[in-house]
Write a protein that holds these residues in place. Structure first.
Motif, PDB file in Angstrom:
ATOM      1  N   LEU A  66      27.724   7.357  18.654  1.00 41.25           N
ATOM      2  CA  LEU A  66      28.684   8.262  18.150  1.00 41.25           C
ATOM      3  C   LEU A  66      29.106   7.899  16.948  1.00 41.25           C
ATOM      4  O   LEU A  66      29.092   8.782  15.941  1.00 41.25           O
ATOM      5  CB  LEU A  66      30.053   8.154  19.157  1.00 41.25           C
ATOM      6  N   GLU A  67      29.275   6.713  16.580  1.00 42.49           N
ATOM      7  CA  GLU A  67      29.642   6.266  15.241  1.00 42.49           C
ATOM      8  C   GLU A  67      28.437   6.475  14.351  1.00 42.49           C
ATOM      9  O   GLU A  67      28.730   7.002  13.197  1.00 42.49           O
ATOM     10  CB  GLU A  67      30.082   4.778  15.223  1.00 42.49           C
ATOM     11  N   ARG A  68      27.272   6.029  14.798  1.00 42.67           N
ATOM     12  CA  ARG A  68      25.998   6.535  13.949  1.00 42.67           C
ATOM     13  C   ARG A  68      25.947   7.677  13.736  1.00 42.67           C
ATOM     14  O   ARG A  68      25.661   8.104  12.668  1.00 42.67           O
ATOM     15  CB  ARG A  68      24.924   5.707  14.532  1.00 42.67           C
ATOM     16  N   ALA A 100      20.874   3.865   6.733  1.00 46.58           N
ATOM     17  CA  ALA A 100      19.480   3.726   6.304  1.00 46.58           C
ATOM     18  C   ALA A 100      18.401   4.545   6.917  1.00 46.58           C
ATOM     19  O   ALA A 100      18.570   5.136   8.091  1.00 46.58           O
ATOM     20  CB  ALA A 100      18.884   2.009   6.682  1.00 46.58           C
ATOM     21  N   GLU A 101      17.302   4.786   6.255  1.00 46.10           N
ATOM     22  CA  GLU A 101      16.481   5.924   6.754  1.00 46.10           C
ATOM     23  C   GLU A 101      15.788   5.434   8.021  1.00 46.10           C
ATOM     24  O   GLU A 101      15.699   6.523   8.921  1.00 46.10           O
ATOM     25  CB  GLU A 101      15.089   5.670   5.667  1.00 46.10           C
ATOM     26  N   GLY A 102      15.709   4.250   8.284  1.00 45.62           N
ATOM     27  CA  GLY A 102      15.031   3.938   9.676  1.00 45.62           C
ATOM     28  C   GLY A 102      16.074   4.234  10.856  1.00 45.62           C
ATOM     29  O   GLY A 102      15.789   4.556  11.884  1.00 45.62           O
ATOM     30  N   CYS A 107      18.319   6.530  10.545  1.00 40.57           N
ATOM     31  CA  CYS A 107      18.226   7.880  10.775  1.00 40.57           C
ATOM     32  C   CYS A 107      17.501   8.403  11.970  1.00 40.57           C
ATOM     33  O   CYS A 107      17.668   9.385  12.842  1.00 40.57           O
ATOM     34  CB  CYS A 107      18.101   8.827   9.511  1.00 40.57           C
ATOM     35  N   ALA A 108      16.295   8.030  11.878  1.00 39.29           N
ATOM     36  CA  ALA A 108      15.134   8.258  12.588  1.00 39.29           C
ATOM     37  C   ALA A 108      15.609   7.913  14.035  1.00 39.29           C
ATOM     38  O   ALA A 108      15.181   8.790  14.972  1.00 39.29           O
ATOM     39  CB  ALA A 108      13.827   7.768  12.231  1.00 39.29           C
ATOM     40  N   VAL A 109      16.239   6.973  14.287  1.00 35.75           N
ATOM     41  CA  VAL A 109      16.364   6.576  15.455  1.00 35.75           C
ATOM     42  C   VAL A 109      17.617   7.342  16.013  1.00 35.75           C
ATOM     43  O   VAL A 109      17.507   8.061  17.221  1.00 35.75           O
ATOM     44  CB  VAL A 109      17.015   5.016  15.578  1.00 35.75           C
ATOM     45  N   VAL A 110      18.407   7.765  15.487  1.00 30.54           N
ATOM     46  CA  VAL A 110      19.743   8.603  15.731  1.00 30.54           C
ATOM     47  C   VAL A 110      19.107   9.786  16.017  1.00 30.54           C
ATOM     48  O   VAL A 110      19.723  10.780  17.038  1.00 30.54           O
ATOM     49  CB  VAL A 110      20.852   8.478  14.663  1.00 30.54           C
ATOM     50  N   ARG A 111      18.278  10.744  15.256  1.00 30.31           N
ATOM     51  CA  ARG A 111      17.754  11.948  15.251  1.00 30.31           C
ATOM     52  C   ARG A 111      17.099  11.879  16.480  1.00 30.31           C
ATOM     53  O   ARG A 111      16.968  13.017  17.087  1.00 30.31           O
ATOM     54  CB  ARG A 111      16.868  12.275  13.902  1.00 30.31           C
ATOM     55  N   ALA A 112      16.023  10.809  16.887  1.00 33.10           N
ATOM     56  CA  ALA A 112      15.277  10.915  18.156  1.00 33.10           C
ATOM     57  C   ALA A 112      16.371  11.208  19.266  1.00 33.10           C
ATOM     58  O   ALA A 112      16.037  11.465  20.297  1.00 33.10           O
ATOM     59  CB  ALA A 112      14.309   9.598  17.996  1.00 33.10           C
ATOM     60  N   HIS A 113      17.342  10.158  19.365  1.00 36.41           N
ATOM     61  CA  HIS A 113      18.313  10.248  20.320  1.00 36.41           C
ATOM     62  C   HIS A 113      18.866  11.624  20.667  1.00 36.41           C
ATOM     63  O   HIS A 113      19.122  12.151  21.738  1.00 36.41           O
ATOM     64  CB  HIS A 113      19.403   9.142  20.256  1.00 36.41           C
TER      65      HIS A 113
END
Length: 92
Positions: free
Chosen positions: A19-21, A31-33, A35-41
Protein backbone atom coordinates in the motif's frame (compact mmCIF):
# COMPACT_ATOMS: atom_id res chain seq x y z
CA UNK A 1 -19.98 -15.16 -0.76
CA UNK A 2 -16.58 -16.47 0.29
CA UNK A 3 -13.57 -15.78 -1.86
CA UNK A 4 -11.52 -18.78 -2.85
CA UNK A 5 -7.85 -18.40 -2.04
CA UNK A 6 -5.13 -19.91 -4.15
CA UNK A 7 -1.57 -20.58 -3.09
CA UNK A 8 -0.19 -17.84 -5.34
CA UNK A 9 -2.52 -15.05 -4.12
CA UNK A 10 -0.89 -12.35 -2.00
CA UNK A 11 -1.58 -12.35 1.74
CA UNK A 12 -3.04 -9.37 3.59
CA UNK A 13 0.39 -8.67 5.08
CA UNK A 14 1.96 -8.50 1.61
CA UNK A 15 -0.77 -6.15 0.43
CA UNK A 16 -0.29 -3.93 3.49
CA UNK A 17 3.40 -3.67 2.56
CA UNK A 18 2.45 -2.74 -1.00
CA UNK A 19 0.00 0.00 0.00
CA UNK A 20 2.74 2.49 0.91
CA UNK A 21 4.67 1.58 -2.23
CA UNK A 22 1.53 2.06 -4.35
CA UNK A 23 1.21 5.62 -3.03
CA UNK A 24 4.91 6.23 -3.71
CA UNK A 25 4.48 4.81 -7.23
CA UNK A 26 1.71 7.31 -7.93
CA UNK A 27 3.94 10.11 -6.58
CA UNK A 28 6.86 8.95 -8.80
CA UNK A 29 9.01 8.33 -5.71
CA UNK A 30 9.99 4.72 -6.44
CA UNK A 31 13.15 3.41 -8.07
CA UNK A 32 12.57 1.87 -11.51
CA UNK A 33 13.04 -1.72 -10.25
CA UNK A 34 10.53 -1.17 -7.44
CA UNK A 35 8.03 0.27 -9.94
CA UNK A 36 8.14 -2.98 -11.91
CA UNK A 37 7.59 -5.04 -8.74
CA UNK A 38 4.64 -2.91 -7.61
CA UNK A 39 3.07 -2.90 -11.09
CA UNK A 40 3.41 -6.70 -11.27
CA UNK A 41 1.68 -7.00 -7.88
CA UNK A 42 -1.13 -4.63 -8.93
CA UNK A 43 -1.65 -6.66 -12.11
CA UNK A 44 -2.28 -9.83 -10.08
CA UNK A 45 -4.11 -8.41 -7.05
CA UNK A 46 -7.60 -6.97 -7.52
CA UNK A 47 -7.84 -5.29 -4.07
CA UNK A 48 -4.52 -3.50 -4.64
CA UNK A 49 -5.57 -2.48 -8.15
CA UNK A 50 -8.72 -0.95 -6.65
CA UNK A 51 -6.61 0.89 -4.04
CA UNK A 52 -4.27 2.10 -6.80
CA UNK A 53 -7.18 3.44 -8.86
CA UNK A 54 -8.75 5.06 -5.78
CA UNK A 55 -5.47 6.72 -4.74
CA UNK A 56 -4.92 8.03 -8.27
CA UNK A 57 -8.46 9.42 -8.41
CA UNK A 58 -8.14 11.11 -4.99
CA UNK A 59 -4.77 12.64 -5.91
CA UNK A 60 -6.19 13.94 -9.20
CA UNK A 61 -9.16 15.51 -7.39
CA UNK A 62 -6.90 17.09 -4.77
CA UNK A 63 -4.56 18.44 -7.45
CA UNK A 64 -7.50 19.93 -9.32
CA UNK A 65 -8.93 21.41 -6.11
CA UNK A 66 -5.58 22.93 -5.17
CA UNK A 67 -5.81 25.27 -8.13
CA UNK A 68 -8.85 26.89 -6.52
CA UNK A 69 -8.30 29.57 -3.87
CA UNK A 70 -10.37 29.49 -0.70
CA UNK A 71 -12.03 32.75 0.37
CA UNK A 72 -9.84 34.70 2.82
CA UNK A 73 -12.53 34.49 5.53
CA UNK A 74 -12.47 30.68 5.33
CA UNK A 75 -8.65 30.57 5.36
CA UNK A 76 -8.61 32.80 8.48
CA UNK A 77 -11.16 30.59 10.28
CA UNK A 78 -9.17 27.44 9.44
CA UNK A 79 -5.90 29.07 10.54
CA UNK A 80 -7.47 30.07 13.90
CA UNK A 81 -8.82 26.54 14.44
CA UNK A 82 -5.41 25.02 13.70
CA UNK A 83 -3.79 27.40 16.19
CA UNK A 84 -6.40 26.48 18.84
CA UNK A 85 -5.76 22.77 18.27
CA UNK A 86 -1.99 23.30 18.53
CA UNK A 87 -2.47 25.17 21.82
CA UNK A 88 -4.71 22.37 23.15
CA UNK A 89 -2.15 19.71 22.19
CA UNK A 90 0.69 21.73 23.74
CA UNK A 91 -1.21 22.16 27.00
CA UNK A 92 -2.08 18.46 27.25
Amino acid sequence: MMAHTHDNEPTNEECADFLERIVRLIDNELAEGDCAVVRAHIDTCSPCLERYDLQRTVKALVARSCSEVAPSELRDRVRIQIQQIQVTITES
